[in-house]
Motif scaffolding. Structure first.
Motif, PDB file in Angstrom:
ATOM      1  N   UNK A 140       0.791  -1.246   0.000  1.00 46.08           N
ATOM      2  CA  UNK A 140       0.000   0.000   0.000  1.00 46.08           C
ATOM      3  C   UNK A 140       0.816   1.285   0.000  1.00 46.08           C
ATOM      4  N   UNK A 141       1.983   1.349   0.649  1.00 41.65           N
ATOM      5  CA  UNK A 141       2.806   2.549   0.588  1.00 41.65           C
ATOM      6  C   UNK A 141       2.202   3.780   1.231  1.00 41.65           C
ATOM      7  N   UNK A 142       1.273   3.592   2.157  1.00 42.95           N
ATOM      8  CA  UNK A 142       0.619   4.722   2.813  1.00 42.95           C
ATOM      9  C   UNK A 142       1.424   5.220   4.005  1.00 42.95           C
ATOM     10  N   UNK A 143       1.243   6.488   4.339  1.00 45.27           N
ATOM     11  CA  UNK A 143       1.813   7.055   5.558  1.00 45.27           C
ATOM     12  C   UNK A 143       0.896   6.697   6.724  1.00 45.27           C
ATOM     13  N   UNK A 144       1.354   5.838   7.605  1.00 45.68           N
ATOM     14  CA  UNK A 144       0.490   5.285   8.639  1.00 45.68           C
ATOM     15  C   UNK A 144       0.072   6.311   9.680  1.00 45.68           C
ATOM     16  N   UNK A 191      -6.721   1.252  10.535  1.00 43.58           N
ATOM     17  CA  UNK A 191      -7.505   0.509   9.551  1.00 43.58           C
ATOM     18  C   UNK A 191      -6.996  -0.922   9.411  1.00 43.58           C
ATOM     19  N   UNK A 192      -7.859  -1.815   8.983  1.00 41.38           N
ATOM     20  CA  UNK A 192      -7.456  -3.192   8.712  1.00 41.38           C
ATOM     21  C   UNK A 192      -6.593  -3.234   7.454  1.00 41.38           C
ATOM     22  N   UNK A 193      -5.949  -4.382   7.238  1.00 42.88           N
ATOM     23  CA  UNK A 193      -5.123  -4.528   6.053  1.00 42.88           C
ATOM     24  C   UNK A 193      -5.911  -4.326   4.771  1.00 42.88           C
ATOM     25  N   UNK A 194      -7.108  -4.895   4.709  1.00 44.21           N
ATOM     26  CA  UNK A 194      -7.943  -4.731   3.522  1.00 44.21           C
ATOM     27  C   UNK A 194      -8.380  -3.291   3.318  1.00 44.21           C
ATOM     28  N   UNK A 195      -8.694  -2.596   4.419  1.00 46.18           N
ATOM     29  CA  UNK A 195      -9.075  -1.186   4.317  1.00 46.18           C
ATOM     30  C   UNK A 195      -7.898  -0.338   3.856  1.00 46.18           C
ATOM     31  N   UNK A 196      -6.717  -0.635   4.353  1.00 44.28           N
ATOM     32  CA  UNK A 196      -5.526   0.088   3.899  1.00 44.28           C
ATOM     33  C   UNK A 196      -5.312  -0.125   2.402  1.00 44.28           C
ATOM     34  N   UNK A 206      -7.571  -0.682   0.210  1.00 36.52           N
ATOM     35  CA  UNK A 206      -8.575   0.102  -0.518  1.00 36.52           C
ATOM     36  C   UNK A 206      -8.238   1.592  -0.502  1.00 36.52           C
ATOM     37  N   UNK A 207      -7.641   2.081   0.589  1.00 39.50           N
ATOM     38  CA  UNK A 207      -7.196   3.486   0.603  1.00 39.50           C
ATOM     39  C   UNK A 207      -6.125   3.695  -0.463  1.00 39.50           C
ATOM     40  N   UNK A 208      -5.210   2.738  -0.588  1.00 34.26           N
ATOM     41  CA  UNK A 208      -4.162   2.852  -1.613  1.00 34.26           C
ATOM     42  C   UNK A 208      -4.769   2.890  -3.014  1.00 34.26           C
ATOM     43  N   UNK A 209      -5.783   2.081  -3.244  1.00 37.04           N
ATOM     44  CA  UNK A 209      -6.468   2.101  -4.541  1.00 37.04           C
ATOM     45  C   UNK A 209      -7.161   3.445  -4.745  1.00 37.04           C
ATOM     46  N   UNK A 210      -7.818   3.937  -3.698  1.00 29.84           N
ATOM     47  CA  UNK A 210      -8.478   5.239  -3.798  1.00 29.84           C
ATOM     48  C   UNK A 210      -7.475   6.335  -4.137  1.00 29.84           C
ATOM     49  N   UNK A 211      -6.313   6.292  -3.500  1.00 27.44           N
ATOM     50  CA  UNK A 211      -5.272   7.282  -3.797  1.00 27.44           C
ATOM     51  C   UNK A 211      -4.847   7.178  -5.263  1.00 27.44           C
ATOM     52  N   UNK A 212      -4.763   5.958  -5.763  1.00 29.82           N
ATOM     53  CA  UNK A 212      -4.364   5.775  -7.151  1.00 29.82           C
ATOM     54  C   UNK A 212      -5.387   6.311  -8.135  1.00 29.82           C
TER      55      UNK A 212
END
Length: 215
Positions: free
Chosen positions: A83-87, A133-138, A140-146
Protein backbone atom coordinates in the motif's frame (compact mmCIF):
# COMPACT_ATOMS: atom_id res chain seq x y z
CA UNK A 1 0.06 3.80 -24.41
CA UNK A 2 2.64 1.86 -22.40
CA UNK A 3 5.50 0.58 -24.55
CA UNK A 4 7.99 -1.79 -22.95
CA UNK A 5 10.91 -2.61 -25.22
CA UNK A 6 13.38 -5.36 -24.31
CA UNK A 7 13.79 -4.28 -20.70
CA UNK A 8 16.00 -6.09 -18.24
CA UNK A 9 16.05 -5.33 -14.50
CA UNK A 10 18.75 -6.80 -12.31
CA UNK A 11 19.80 -6.53 -8.69
CA UNK A 12 23.43 -7.50 -8.75
CA UNK A 13 23.58 -11.00 -10.22
CA UNK A 14 19.84 -11.55 -9.81
CA UNK A 15 17.91 -10.88 -13.02
CA UNK A 16 14.34 -9.95 -12.03
CA UNK A 17 13.03 -8.97 -15.48
CA UNK A 18 14.63 -10.67 -18.46
CA UNK A 19 14.32 -9.01 -21.90
CA UNK A 20 10.58 -8.26 -21.69
CA UNK A 21 8.63 -6.42 -24.42
CA UNK A 22 4.94 -5.59 -24.82
CA UNK A 23 2.52 -2.72 -25.44
CA UNK A 24 -0.60 -1.80 -23.48
CA UNK A 25 -2.87 0.61 -25.38
CA UNK A 26 -5.23 3.12 -23.75
CA UNK A 27 -8.43 1.50 -22.55
CA UNK A 28 -6.82 -1.93 -22.06
CA UNK A 29 -6.40 -3.88 -18.81
CA UNK A 30 -3.50 -6.33 -18.72
CA UNK A 31 -3.12 -8.84 -15.88
CA UNK A 32 0.36 -10.18 -15.16
CA UNK A 33 0.33 -13.27 -12.96
CA UNK A 34 3.01 -15.60 -11.67
CA UNK A 35 4.57 -16.93 -8.46
CA UNK A 36 6.24 -14.81 -5.82
CA UNK A 37 9.66 -13.72 -6.99
CA UNK A 38 8.74 -14.06 -10.66
CA UNK A 39 9.49 -10.40 -11.39
CA UNK A 40 5.99 -8.92 -11.47
CA UNK A 41 6.67 -6.12 -8.99
CA UNK A 42 10.03 -5.29 -10.57
CA UNK A 43 8.30 -5.02 -13.94
CA UNK A 44 5.70 -2.57 -12.63
CA UNK A 45 8.27 -0.54 -10.71
CA UNK A 46 10.43 -0.28 -13.82
CA UNK A 47 7.48 0.99 -15.83
CA UNK A 48 6.80 3.51 -13.06
CA UNK A 49 10.39 4.71 -13.09
CA UNK A 50 10.96 3.54 -9.53
CA UNK A 51 13.77 1.12 -10.43
CA UNK A 52 16.39 1.45 -13.14
CA UNK A 53 16.40 -0.75 -16.21
CA UNK A 54 19.69 -2.37 -17.16
CA UNK A 55 18.78 -2.54 -20.84
CA UNK A 56 15.80 -1.52 -22.96
CA UNK A 57 13.33 1.34 -22.64
CA UNK A 58 9.91 2.14 -21.22
CA UNK A 59 7.78 4.81 -22.88
CA UNK A 60 4.38 6.14 -21.80
CA UNK A 61 2.54 8.42 -24.22
CA UNK A 62 5.72 9.80 -25.72
CA UNK A 63 7.79 10.11 -22.52
CA UNK A 64 10.75 7.78 -22.04
CA UNK A 65 10.56 6.77 -18.39
CA UNK A 66 13.86 7.14 -16.56
CA UNK A 67 12.90 8.37 -13.08
CA UNK A 68 9.92 8.24 -10.76
CA UNK A 69 9.26 12.01 -10.27
CA UNK A 70 9.00 12.68 -14.00
CA UNK A 71 6.87 9.58 -14.53
CA UNK A 72 4.49 10.59 -11.73
CA UNK A 73 4.21 14.11 -13.13
CA UNK A 74 3.39 12.57 -16.52
CA UNK A 75 0.50 10.59 -15.02
CA UNK A 76 2.08 7.19 -14.38
CA UNK A 77 0.30 6.00 -11.23
CA UNK A 78 1.77 3.20 -9.11
CA UNK A 79 -0.40 1.45 -6.51
CA UNK A 80 2.33 -0.51 -4.70
CA UNK A 81 2.12 -3.86 -2.99
CA UNK A 82 1.99 -3.20 0.74
CA UNK A 83 0.00 0.00 0.00
CA UNK A 84 2.81 2.55 0.59
CA UNK A 85 0.62 4.72 2.81
CA UNK A 86 1.81 7.06 5.56
CA UNK A 87 0.49 5.28 8.64
CA UNK A 88 0.53 8.40 10.86
CA UNK A 89 -1.77 10.29 8.46
CA UNK A 90 -5.48 9.80 7.97
CA UNK A 91 -6.92 8.06 4.94
CA UNK A 92 -8.10 11.41 3.61
CA UNK A 93 -4.69 13.03 4.11
CA UNK A 94 -3.00 10.20 2.22
CA UNK A 95 -5.14 11.05 -0.79
CA UNK A 96 -5.10 14.81 -0.43
CA UNK A 97 -1.40 15.55 0.01
CA UNK A 98 -0.18 14.05 -3.31
CA UNK A 99 -2.89 15.88 -5.25
CA UNK A 100 -2.08 19.23 -3.67
CA UNK A 101 1.64 18.61 -4.20
CA UNK A 102 0.90 18.20 -7.91
CA UNK A 103 -0.72 21.63 -7.98
CA UNK A 104 -4.38 20.58 -8.02
CA UNK A 105 -6.99 23.09 -6.96
CA UNK A 106 -7.80 22.62 -3.23
CA UNK A 107 -11.58 22.74 -3.70
CA UNK A 108 -11.49 20.31 -6.60
CA UNK A 109 -9.12 18.08 -4.65
CA UNK A 110 -11.58 17.82 -1.78
CA UNK A 111 -14.33 16.68 -4.15
CA UNK A 112 -12.06 14.16 -5.89
CA UNK A 113 -10.84 12.73 -2.58
CA UNK A 114 -14.33 12.23 -1.18
CA UNK A 115 -15.50 10.55 -4.39
CA UNK A 116 -12.49 8.22 -4.39
CA UNK A 117 -13.00 7.18 -0.78
CA UNK A 118 -16.70 6.57 -1.44
CA UNK A 119 -15.84 4.53 -4.54
CA UNK A 120 -13.82 2.05 -2.44
CA UNK A 121 -16.47 1.89 0.28
CA UNK A 122 -14.64 4.05 2.81
CA UNK A 123 -16.69 7.23 2.78
CA UNK A 124 -16.99 7.14 6.58
CA UNK A 125 -13.34 6.31 7.23
CA UNK A 126 -11.58 9.38 5.89
CA UNK A 127 -10.64 10.71 9.32
CA UNK A 128 -9.22 7.39 10.55
CA UNK A 129 -5.46 7.07 10.81
CA UNK A 130 -4.10 4.46 8.41
CA UNK A 131 -2.68 2.50 11.35
CA UNK A 132 -6.23 2.19 12.72
CA UNK A 133 -7.51 0.51 9.55
CA UNK A 134 -7.46 -3.19 8.71
CA UNK A 135 -5.12 -4.53 6.05
CA UNK A 136 -7.94 -4.73 3.52
CA UNK A 137 -9.07 -1.19 4.32
CA UNK A 138 -5.53 0.09 3.90
CA UNK A 139 -5.36 -1.63 0.54
CA UNK A 140 -8.58 0.10 -0.52
CA UNK A 141 -7.20 3.49 0.60
CA UNK A 142 -4.16 2.85 -1.61
CA UNK A 143 -6.47 2.10 -4.54
CA UNK A 144 -8.48 5.24 -3.80
CA UNK A 145 -5.27 7.28 -3.80
CA UNK A 146 -4.36 5.78 -7.15
CA UNK A 147 -7.67 6.42 -8.88
CA UNK A 148 -7.85 9.96 -7.43
CA UNK A 149 -4.74 10.80 -9.47
CA UNK A 150 -6.57 9.98 -12.72
CA UNK A 151 -3.44 8.73 -14.48
CA UNK A 152 -2.79 7.91 -18.11
CA UNK A 153 -1.10 4.68 -16.94
CA UNK A 154 -2.19 2.81 -13.79
CA UNK A 155 0.02 0.08 -12.33
CA UNK A 156 -1.64 -1.95 -9.57
CA UNK A 157 0.63 -4.37 -7.70
CA UNK A 158 -1.39 -7.08 -5.93
CA UNK A 159 -4.09 -4.52 -5.13
CA UNK A 160 -6.76 -7.14 -4.41
CA UNK A 161 -4.69 -9.62 -2.39
CA UNK A 162 -6.26 -8.85 1.00
CA UNK A 163 -9.81 -8.19 -0.16
CA UNK A 164 -12.95 -10.26 0.11
CA UNK A 165 -14.84 -11.08 -3.07
CA UNK A 166 -17.14 -8.05 -2.84
CA UNK A 167 -14.31 -5.55 -2.46
CA UNK A 168 -12.18 -7.37 -5.02
CA UNK A 169 -14.95 -6.91 -7.56
CA UNK A 170 -15.29 -3.28 -6.50
CA UNK A 171 -11.59 -2.59 -7.05
CA UNK A 172 -11.54 -4.42 -10.39
CA UNK A 173 -14.51 -2.34 -11.53
CA UNK A 174 -12.69 0.85 -10.54
CA UNK A 175 -9.56 -0.17 -12.44
CA UNK A 176 -11.73 -1.01 -15.45
CA UNK A 177 -13.28 2.46 -15.15
CA UNK A 178 -9.79 3.95 -15.30
CA UNK A 179 -9.28 2.05 -18.56
CA UNK A 180 -12.67 3.18 -19.87
CA UNK A 181 -11.53 6.76 -19.23
CA UNK A 182 -8.45 6.21 -21.39
CA UNK A 183 -5.78 4.81 -19.07
CA UNK A 184 -3.56 1.86 -19.88
CA UNK A 185 -3.84 -0.44 -16.84
CA UNK A 186 -1.56 -3.27 -15.65
CA UNK A 187 -2.48 -5.44 -12.67
CA UNK A 188 0.08 -7.76 -11.08
CA UNK A 189 -1.80 -10.57 -9.36
CA UNK A 190 -1.74 -14.07 -7.90
CA UNK A 191 -5.51 -14.35 -8.28
CA UNK A 192 -6.79 -16.30 -11.32
CA UNK A 193 -10.18 -14.59 -11.11
CA UNK A 194 -8.48 -11.20 -11.47
CA UNK A 195 -6.50 -12.45 -14.46
CA UNK A 196 -9.64 -13.84 -16.06
CA UNK A 197 -11.43 -10.49 -15.72
CA UNK A 198 -8.70 -8.57 -17.56
CA UNK A 199 -8.61 -7.88 -21.30
CA UNK A 200 -5.25 -9.60 -21.61
CA UNK A 201 -3.25 -12.02 -19.46
CA UNK A 202 0.46 -12.73 -19.35
CA UNK A 203 2.47 -14.93 -16.97
CA UNK A 204 5.88 -14.09 -15.54
CA UNK A 205 8.27 -16.76 -14.34
CA UNK A 206 11.93 -16.20 -13.53
CA UNK A 207 11.73 -12.78 -15.15
CA UNK A 208 10.35 -13.92 -18.50
CA UNK A 209 6.92 -13.09 -19.88
CA UNK A 210 4.67 -15.47 -21.80
CA UNK A 211 1.20 -14.71 -23.11
CA UNK A 212 -1.98 -16.54 -22.12
CA UNK A 213 -4.40 -14.12 -23.79
CA UNK A 214 -3.79 -10.92 -25.70
CA UNK A 215 -5.83 -8.82 -28.12
Amino acid sequence: MIQVKNITVAYGDLVAVDDVSFDVPPGFVLAVSGPSGAGKSSLLWAIAGAVDVLTGTVEVDGLVITERPAAAAHGVVLIPQGNGLARVLTARENLTIPLLANGNDPDETQVVVEKALAAVGLAESGDHLVEELSGGEQQRVAVARGIAQRGRAVLADESTSELDSTNRERVLALLQTQADQGAAVIIATHDPTVAEAADGHAVMDEGRLTWVRRL
